[in-house]
Design an enzyme around this catalytic site. Structure first.
Site, mmCIF file in Angstrom:
data_model
loop_
_atom_site.group_PDB
_atom_site.id
_atom_site.type_symbol
_atom_site.label_atom_id
_atom_site.label_comp_id
_atom_site.label_asym_id
_atom_site.label_seq_id
_atom_site.Cartn_x
_atom_site.Cartn_y
_atom_site.Cartn_z
ATOM 1 N N ARG A 102 83.470 34.101 -28.124
ATOM 2 C CA ARG A 102 84.115 35.253 -28.754
ATOM 3 C C ARG A 102 84.116 36.491 -27.857
ATOM 4 O O ARG A 102 85.038 37.280 -27.888
ATOM 5 C CB ARG A 102 83.359 35.606 -30.035
ATOM 6 C CG ARG A 102 84.010 34.972 -31.253
ATOM 7 C CD ARG A 102 83.314 35.405 -32.491
ATOM 8 N NE ARG A 102 81.891 35.064 -32.402
ATOM 9 C CZ ARG A 102 81.016 35.269 -33.378
ATOM 10 N NH1 ARG A 102 81.400 35.847 -34.493
ATOM 11 N NH2 ARG A 102 79.752 34.922 -33.265
ATOM 12 N N LYS B 290 69.111 9.402 -22.003
ATOM 13 C CA LYS B 290 67.843 9.313 -21.274
ATOM 14 C C LYS B 290 67.745 7.956 -20.577
ATOM 15 O O LYS B 290 68.083 6.920 -21.158
ATOM 16 C CB LYS B 290 66.658 9.514 -22.229
ATOM 17 C CG LYS B 290 66.594 10.946 -22.784
ATOM 18 C CD LYS B 290 65.345 11.167 -23.596
ATOM 19 C CE LYS B 290 65.397 12.474 -24.365
ATOM 20 N NZ LYS B 290 64.890 13.626 -23.636
ATOM 21 N N HIS C 83 68.230 11.620 -33.270
ATOM 22 C CA HIS C 83 67.506 11.020 -32.147
ATOM 23 C C HIS C 83 66.657 9.816 -32.565
ATOM 24 O O HIS C 83 66.708 8.759 -31.953
ATOM 25 C CB HIS C 83 66.591 12.049 -31.475
ATOM 26 C CG HIS C 83 67.288 13.323 -31.096
ATOM 27 N ND1 HIS C 83 68.563 13.355 -30.597
ATOM 28 C CD2 HIS C 83 66.876 14.618 -31.139
ATOM 29 C CE1 HIS C 83 68.903 14.620 -30.343
ATOM 30 N NE2 HIS C 83 67.905 15.396 -30.675
ATOM 31 N N LYS D 282 56.783 19.515 -34.403
ATOM 32 C CA LYS D 282 56.667 20.619 -33.451
ATOM 33 C C LYS D 282 55.215 21.076 -33.461
ATOM 34 O O LYS D 282 54.499 20.862 -34.435
ATOM 35 C CB LYS D 282 57.571 21.775 -33.871
ATOM 36 C CG LYS D 282 59.051 21.350 -33.879
ATOM 37 C CD LYS D 282 59.920 22.382 -33.245
ATOM 38 C CE LYS D 282 61.376 21.992 -33.224
ATOM 39 N NZ LYS D 282 61.856 21.548 -31.922
HETATM 40 C C1 BG6 Z 1 67.116 18.857 -30.140
HETATM 41 C C2 BG6 Z 1 66.458 19.542 -31.302
HETATM 42 O O1 BG6 Z 1 68.174 18.047 -30.555
HETATM 43 O O2 BG6 Z 1 66.145 18.052 -29.462
HETATM 44 C C3 BG6 Z 1 65.296 20.394 -30.840
HETATM 45 O O3 BG6 Z 1 67.414 20.363 -31.983
HETATM 46 C C4 BG6 Z 1 64.333 19.555 -30.021
HETATM 47 O O4 BG6 Z 1 64.626 20.983 -31.949
HETATM 48 C C5 BG6 Z 1 65.060 18.782 -28.930
HETATM 49 O O5 BG6 Z 1 63.364 20.427 -29.450
HETATM 50 C C6 BG6 Z 1 64.124 17.794 -28.251
HETATM 51 O O6 BG6 Z 1 64.754 17.219 -27.140
HETATM 52 P P1 BG6 Z 1 63.888 16.594 -25.952
HETATM 53 O O7 BG6 Z 1 64.896 15.931 -25.062
HETATM 54 O O8 BG6 Z 1 63.165 17.724 -25.305
HETATM 55 O O9 BG6 Z 1 62.948 15.619 -26.597
#
Ligand code: BG6
Length: 487
Positions: free
Chosen positions: A47, A180, A238, A338
């Site tokens: 934007r 990965k 993931h 986390k």
């Molecule tokens: C992201 C999440 O998709 O993946 C984050 O939104 C997270 O909260 C991150 O920290 C983790 O990715 P990686 O590759 O560091 O395990």
């Protein structure tokens, strides 16, 4: 299929966090290593009002901040920045601004790759504005970043809106875990070796564990994270993607649709978690103040930007089951959080013990075979076996890890950003490592079941001190079934 190469890469949300940390650095490495054609050019779009020069300065500052100093080369920076232009564009809430500037920037180009690094609610309006402006060309593709929605219904709405402008084979839904190296190696391990396949089922495997543990907190993203929580932020995408790759049947071809058909079947086989089963099979946690990496860390509700006494989970543990012939009765323990004790992502496949042990009656602590795929912080594969301890005193056993090391990365040992591979694949039109619409929707269906069961049975978060392995209830989740978390 040979697809004509992309001429322009357009990044919407080009000044955001994802763009700065991941997308521009990945494009920089691809340019630096000459992995993309020298005539590919880039348009950053957001934007803000920037001149091309100002925007190039912005990208350079981001690269200097997020690319490790040893890889910052002036020549490569100049090469990338010399190919970058900026267009101020905005679509959403019924207004579209900047269409003409975008049309001008893309004039004569009919092979464009768009990357949506914006809020997902803008995906539909942006794609439809591209179509209205005649920019959703037949050879164009669009990359969508996660999350695709907040639940099944909103993901359908986004997919429908995007689908009005782009056909499904033009849509590339990114899940960076699929980029990965170790995840790719998992497919090679399973489908290029005859050793594992006969054992890859309920007869030999006792349980499977997937841990994605982070030491970071919400990192200034409280607002986003609070609407999401660990279940939607990590499990829906993931972790379920990792489950599919471990659980899927061998596809008959390494073809995008064959692979994704098999992955989708796994997602549809996940046993629904209901109000009756949710308490026994899930744990919600939230970090409280504690100590992370030797430093005091605030609790989730004391983080910068926190608003009030939120009940959003920053940790989740789940005991899942895949209801099909191969996996009947095998528990899948998933946990992510986390502010955990250490940063670690791994998949542990625990094999059953031998049916009758003639050796180790006095060594009950010994584990049966275990295959561990480590994704982070280091990538490696370890097969734990039992072996005789050297010596003359009868047969004493010990656990020996066999390292099935990954080949060194071609980039001289640098761990690549997962986005590099995925962007390169999208540029080439290879969609195997991208998530198909039905996969996303099947994943949301299962996640919605957990979310609504949490709500209807009022499962509030259990606190855990920052810097630990989560609430004690997560330990009980495995121990109740005679298993324990792999440490
Ligand atoms: C992201 C999440 O998709 O993946 C984050 O939104 C997270 O909260 C991150 O920290 C983790 O990715 P990686 O590759 O560091 O395990």
């Amino acid at each position: 299929m040979n697809r004509p190469s992309v001429q322009k890469f357009v990044l919407f949300g080009a000044t955001g966090d994802l763009a700065q940390r991941m997308v521009w650095p990945s494009l920089y490495h691809l340019v630096r290593e000459k992995l993309v054609p020298s005539d590919l050019t880039f348009v950053g779009s957001a934007r803000h009002k920037y001149s091309d020069e100002e925007f190039r300065g912005f990208v350079e500052a981001a690269l200097r901040k997020f690319v490790p100093a040893e890889y910052v080369e002036q020549k490569a920076l100049d090469d990338l920045l010399g190919r970058v232009n900026y267009v101020s564009f905005e679509a959403g809430d019924g207004t579209v601004k900047g269409t003409e500037a975008l049309q001008k920037a893309l004039a004569g180009k009919d092979r464009v790759l768009y990357f949506m690094a914006t809020s997902p609610k803008l995906y539909g309006p942006t794609c439809q504005s591209l179509q209205a402006a005649g920019l959703a060309c037949h050879h164009c593709r669009v990359i969508l970043e996660k999350p695709i929605g907040q639940d099944y219904a909103s993901s359908v709405a986004i997919n429908e809106a995007v689908g009005k402008a782009f056909a499904e084979d033009q849509v590339f839904r990114i899940d960076h875990y699929l980029g990965k190296e170790a995840v790719q190696n998992l497919l090679a391990l399973r489908f290029a070796n005859s050793l594992f396949e006969p054992l890859w089922n309920h007869a030999s495997i006792e349980h499977v564990q997937i841990t994605v543990a982070e030491t970071v907190g919400v990192e200034g993203r409280w607002g986003y994270y609070d609407d999401s929580g660990a279940l939607r932020d990590m499990v829906q995408n993931h972790m379920l993607q990792l489950v599919t790759l471990v659980a899927m049947e061998p596809p008959h071809l390494l073809d995008p649709n064959e692979v994704r058909n098999e992955k989708t079947k796994v997602l549809r086989s996940l046993r629904p978690i209901t109000p009756a089963s949710v308490a026994a099979n899930t744990v919600r946690g939230q970090y409280a103040a504690g100590n992370s990496g030797g430093k005091p860390a605030p609790g989730y509700n004391e983080e910068e930007g926190a608003k009030g006494n939120s009940d959003t989970e920053t940790f989740v543990a789940i005991r899942a089951e895949v209801d099909n012939w191969r996996w009947a009765g095998v528990p899948w323990y998933l946990r992510t959080g986390k502010r955990m004790q250490s940063r670690r992502t791994d998949i542990a496949i625990q094999f059953k013990p031998v049916p009758h042990n003639i050796f180790a009656a006095d060594q009950p602590e010994l584990q049966a075979n275990r295959l561990v795929i480590h994704l982070q912080p280091e990538e490696s594969v370890t097969l734990e076996i039992l072996s005789k301890q050297p010596g003359l005193e009868g047969v004493r056993l010990r656990e020996v890890p066999l390292e099935l090391s990954l080949p060194k990365s071609e980039s001289g040992g640098r761990t690549r950003i997962a986005y590099e591979r995925l962007l390169l694949d999208a540029l080439k039109g290879k969609s195997t490592l991208f998530v198909r619409r039905d996969e996303v929707e099947a994943a949301w269906t299962w996640i919605d079941g957990i979310q609504s069961s949490w709500r209807s049975t009022r499962q509030t978060v259990k606190p855990y001190p920052a810097g630990t392995w989560g609430p004690t209830a997560a330990i009980a989740l495995t121990e109740r079934h005679g298993h324990s978390w792999y440490e």
